[in-house]
Structures are given as C-alpha cells and as structure tokens.
Motif scaffolding. Structure first.
Motif, PDB file in Angstrom:
ATOM      1  N   ALA A 359       0.828  -1.205   0.000  1.00 51.64           N
ATOM      2  CA  ALA A 359       0.000   0.000   0.000  1.00 51.64           C
ATOM      3  C   ALA A 359       0.859   1.249   0.000  1.00 51.64           C
ATOM      4  N   GLY A 360       1.884   1.263   0.858  1.00 49.15           N
ATOM      5  CA  GLY A 360       2.765   2.422   0.912  1.00 49.15           C
ATOM      6  C   GLY A 360       3.497   2.645  -0.392  1.00 49.15           C
ATOM      7  N   ALA A 361       3.995   1.560  -0.977  1.00 49.72           N
ATOM      8  CA  ALA A 361       4.706   1.692  -2.259  1.00 49.72           C
ATOM      9  C   ALA A 361       3.763   2.145  -3.361  1.00 49.72           C
ATOM     10  N   GLY A 362       2.544   1.596  -3.382  1.00 48.34           N
ATOM     11  CA  GLY A 362       1.597   1.990  -4.412  1.00 48.34           C
ATOM     12  C   GLY A 362       1.156   3.429  -4.269  1.00 48.34           C
ATOM     13  N   LEU A 363       0.869   3.870  -3.055  1.00 48.69           N
ATOM     14  CA  LEU A 363       0.467   5.261  -2.844  1.00 48.69           C
ATOM     15  C   LEU A 363       1.571   6.217  -3.275  1.00 48.69           C
TER      16      LEU A 363
END
Length: 574
Positions: A359-363
């Motif tokens: 999630a952090g990488a995608g955001l």
C-alpha cells in the motif's frame, strides 16, 4: 532486474532526494522517526493502564504468567489447577521477566504484563519501516509503517497481554533479513548480525507461538524459489551457523518440559490446539474461506481502502523483485489461513506488514498520477466509515451503562470532523492526500474507544465486580468457588485458588467445613444449586447479585453471592 530494483528501491538515494524536493513527504526527514514513535504511542497507550484484564485469551495468558511468578516454576505454565499447554513458554517468560524487572511478583497488575505486547507492536512497525526503506525507499516505508501502526487490529493487539504482537515483531525481523538476502546483489554476503537476527527471531517466534513464523518464512521462500527458479540466495542465510542458534533457543525448554510433563505438552499444543484448529472451528470460531478477506477491511482500517487503491500499481509492478517479495510474503500465508477451519482476525496478522508495504509503495508510486474515482471513493469511504463508527463508542457506553460521557462525545465529534475533512481531501486529491486525516482519525479513535469508552463499561468486566462484591463477606479471605462462569478473569481477580464448577458442586463446597466459604452462582446454575443445598439441609442466604456481560461469549450473566461461615482450622488452610 534485481540490480535495477535495488538501485531504484533500496539504494536510490539520488532519486529519493529528487522526489523529496519535487513533492515528497512534507515532514522534514529528521522529524519523521520521532513523530512516528509518538504516533504509535498515541495509538497504543490509551487504555493500556486502565482496561481490566480481558477474557478470553488475555486473561488466560496473564493469569498463567502471574502463577508462574508466584510459584517460581518457569517450565510448566499453569492456569488455576490445570497445566496450560496450548502455547509454548515464550510469552510467559517475557511477561514474567517484565514483571520481575519492574519489581512485581505474583500479583502483578495486568498493565505490566501488557508491556511485551506494546514493545512487540512498536518493534513490528519499526521493522516494517526498515523493510520499506530497503524495498521501496524512505517515503513508502514511512507510509507503510504508519498504516500498520494505525490499523485497528494492531492497536488492539498492542494492549493485550498475549502472543500476537510479539510474534509479529519476530515475523517482521525474520522477513527483514529474508528481504535483504533476496534483494542482495549476486555474491553479496549478509553480515553476521542479520544472520543471527534471522535465526534468533525464528527461535523466539517458535517459543512464543510454535510453527507460525517458520511457516510464514517457509511459504515466502517457497513462493520466491518457484517464481524465480533460483534458490542460491538462500545460502547467504548461513544455516550452518543459524540452525544451531535456533536450536539453542528452543531445545532447552522442550527438553525441560518433556522431562517434567512427558508428552502432554506436545499432545495438547500440537494435537489438540494446532491440528484441532485446522480441522474444526474451535470455541465457536469457525468460518468459511474468505472470512479473513472480509475481516481485513475492518481489521486494517484505515489502511485497507488505501491498499485496495494501490492494487493497480501492484499489478503493473508485480515482476519487480521488491513487489514480488511482498506478494510471496502475503498471498501463500493468507491462503493457508483461509483454508484453516478456525478463524480469528489476528491469525493473518503476520501478513499485514506486507500488505502495508504494498500500500505504501503503491500510494507513493502513484503520487503523480490522477487517482481514479473508485480509488478516491474508497479512501473517502474509509474516512466516512470512521466518522460514523466513532459514534458507536458513546452509543455503546449509553446502552450498557446508561451514561453519556461528554469526553467520548467530544472525541466522536472530532473524529467525525476529521472524517469529513478526509473525505473531501480524498475526492479532490486522491488517497495520498487523505492519508494525514485518516491517521489522525485512527489516533483519535484509539483514544476515544480504548482510553475513554471501554474502561467505563463496567458490565463488560465481571472479574473486578466479583472481587468488590466479595468484600461484603462477613469474614476476611474466604475460600471461593464460582459456578457457571469459568473464564480466567475469575482467577485473575479472585485468586488462583478459586474453584470453578457447577451449581451442585457449589452447594457441596459451601456446606463443607471448616472455615469461611463463599460461592458465586450464575442464574443458569441456580436451580441445581438450590436443589443440592436442600438435599444437604442447608438454606444459604444471598448477600448480593452481580449482573454483567460474559464478553467471551457475549451473553448477559447474573451471579449471586452466598457465604457460609465456620470456625477456621488451626494452622494453614489446605
């Protein structure tokens, strides 16, 4: 592919510096770690000192640790008169050591026994940050760490004296080293410290909860080896050094427990507890496959909606080694526990850091791309869901205690305001823009729910109320039996010598001599108790009745106190 990923994700300092100047996180780099720790404390501390011991699992672990401290037997855990063999010894040792370090013995308050869980939750989040920095860069790592720390499931586990938060810390430590080994350049060795961390965390995890973390690591390795058709990187873990380290941690207690209890521990822990949960839904916790996925959207609030919004980026980047590692971490483990018959939300907790990392990488990876409407609505829906759910706290307090608390109401209004702000930010700017409001909302929810509402729901905590009722007995320190309520919180508040049984046994116990005796009889056992007392020619007199909720099964319960006085025997009471 792997070297490019290492440069772009783990080592790309120049790229990260450019991104920071061109729209990175607004928080200066030197303040990020202190603010993250303060945020974690804001999420984890409320209620840690004020919520009474919680049935069912926390009370069992906490009481067993207190009995270990009182008896000095650090090999065989016991709950009341019975051995407690469902889990290995690790968490009992950690809780007992914490109590001893702070000067407590067998009467240690529950908050002391919760400190290992608090430490485990914080370590798990900081370990996730370290993995995120290595895989995806600093900004993505901080986002992932904040999402994990804010998650509802971890804010619960951080304040419960049980195994799962510390197990998560061990799991993250193991996966941190696996990530470094997997993404290392060809021929680049791991230092001795990471190798010892891997095998040491593996050994501690086995002592805490058996095979769960080894299963996680094994499934991650198997998935990566199958996907890449290469296994040479595993030699950097140096099993010739590591396996003896793990054995040195685990085997001494296994030998000691075998010498004292024979095969009883292995039969109960492996045969009944572990394999029993695989085959059947124990303690009414059975659920069909897919239940964990459904629970994820609540357990990982507010990050679940953001993880779903990052899914397109994860799909497009799925061949990237850092993304592949996280997918290998989360998916096989999740599938296994979807197939296990017994289901509780914390069973899949070891997979949550991987989902937070994705999630952090995608955001962060999508920060310059327009967010689709569905992703903005998901993030906005998480904010509104938190706003609506906030009023459940004051409502629950009113329903159970017929009391409106102004502080709880004020916090609910604040959470609703943050939800409205987050909804607007999500619709206008996308999930990343809504992130600060969602994190503040999560911290406010923790304060309201655990710091204000739950400690005031007296009816949900029968143990302290039984102890208070017992002070009305006409003699000090009576022997006690409870009929119809056999949760471990009874032992925690009334003492390990408290007997548990049915109504007929309570009548026999009350009529026995010598000494002063007290029994609490539930309404469901009342007829049996009265009939047996009549057979014995006794007419017990009720002193008071305690009414509340057995939270382990969510059923209302009334317990009536009866007391019989007799002449105390000479010498110690057997």
């Amino acid at each position: 592919m792997r070297e490019a990923d290492h440069a772009n994700g783990a080592g790309g300092m120049v790229e990260r510096a450019v991104e920071t100047r061109g729209g990175g996180l607004a928080i200066p780099a030197r303040w990020r770690l202190p603010l993250l720790v303060l945020f974690l404390l804001a999420c984890f501390l409320p209620g840690l000192f004020t919520i009474p011991v919680v049935d069912r699992d926390e009370a069992r672990f906490a009481q067993a640790s207190r009995q270990m401290l009182a008896s000095g037997d650090y090999v065989v855990p016991r709950l009341g008169e019975e051995t407690r063999f469902k889990k290995p010894i690790g968490i009992y040792w950690l809780q007992s050591a914490t109590a001893r370090a702070l000067g407590y013995g067998g009467e240690a308050p529950v908050w002391v026994l919760r400190l290992p869980s608090l430490a485990g939750a914080i370590l798990a989040v900081l370990g996730t940050l370290a993995i995120g920095r290595h895989l995806f860069g600093e900004e993505a790592g901080y986002i992932a760490a904040a999402l994990l720390g804010a998650s509802l499931i971890l804010t619960v586990e951080a304040r419960l004296a049980k195994t799962d938060a510390m197990q998560l810390a061990c799991a993250v430590g193991v996966q941190l080293v696996l990530a470094r080994a997997y993404l290392a350049r060809k021929g680049e060795p791991l230092g001795l410290a990471p190798v010892l961390l891997f095998w040491g965390a593996l050994g501690l995890a086995i002592l805490i909860k058996g095979p769960i973390v080894p299963l996680l690591a094994g499934l991650t390795i198997a998935a990566l080896v199958i996907a890449d058709r290469r296994a040479g990187w595993l030699t950097t873990l140096r099993p010739a050094i590591g396996v003896p380290v793990t054995a040195l941690i685990v085997l001494p207690w296994l030998i000691a427990i075998y010498l004292q209890a024979g095969t009883d521990f292995f039969h109960e822990a492996v045969g009944n507890d572990l394999l029993g949960k695989v085959a059947t839904g124990q303690e009414s916790h059975g659920a069909p496959p897919g239940a964990h996925l459904a629970a994820f959207f609540i357990a990982f609030w507010p990050g679940a909606a953001l993880a779903a919004g990052a899914a397109p980026w994860v799909w497009t980047q799925r061949r990237r080694p850092s993304v592949r590692f996280c997918l290998a971490w989360a998916i096989p483990f999740w599938i296994v526990f979807e197939l296990v018959a017994t289901k509780l939300p914390h069973y899949t907790l070891p997979a949550y850091p991987a989902l937070a990392l994705l999630a952090g990488a995608g955001l962060w990876g999508l920060r310059h791309s327009p967010s689709p409407l569905w992703a903005r609505l998901l993030a906005g829906g998480a904010a509104l869901g938190g706003a609506i759910g906030a009023f459940a706290g004051p409502g629950l307090l009113y329903m159970t205690e017929q009391r409106l608390d102004p502080v709880a109401l004020a916090l609910a209004v604040l959470i609703a305001g943050l939800g409205a702000f987050g909804f607007i930010r999500a619709l206008r700017g996308g999930p990343l823009k809504a992130l600060p409001a969602l994190l503040m909302q999560a911290a406010a929810v923790a304060l309201m729910a655990f710091g204000v509402v739950v400690p005031q729901i007296d009816s949900a905590f029968l143990g302290p109320r039984l102890a208070a009722a017992l002070t009305r007995a006409p003699c000090p320190a009576p022997r006690v039996m409870v009929a119809g309520f056999d949760e471990a919180s009874v032992l925690f508040h009334l003492g390990a010598a408290t007997r548990l049984g049915n109504g007929a046994q309570a009548a026999d116990f009350l009529a026995a001599t010598p000494g002063c005796r007290a029994v609490f009889v539930s309404s469901r056992q009342q007829d049996t108790f009265t009939a047996r007392a009549a057979e014995l020619g006794a007419a017990p007199v009720a002193l008071t009745t305690v009414t509340g909720i057995n939270t382990a099964i969510m059923r209302r319960l009334s317990l009536t106190l009866y007391v019989s006085t007799g002449t105390p025997p000479d010498g110690p009471t057997p």
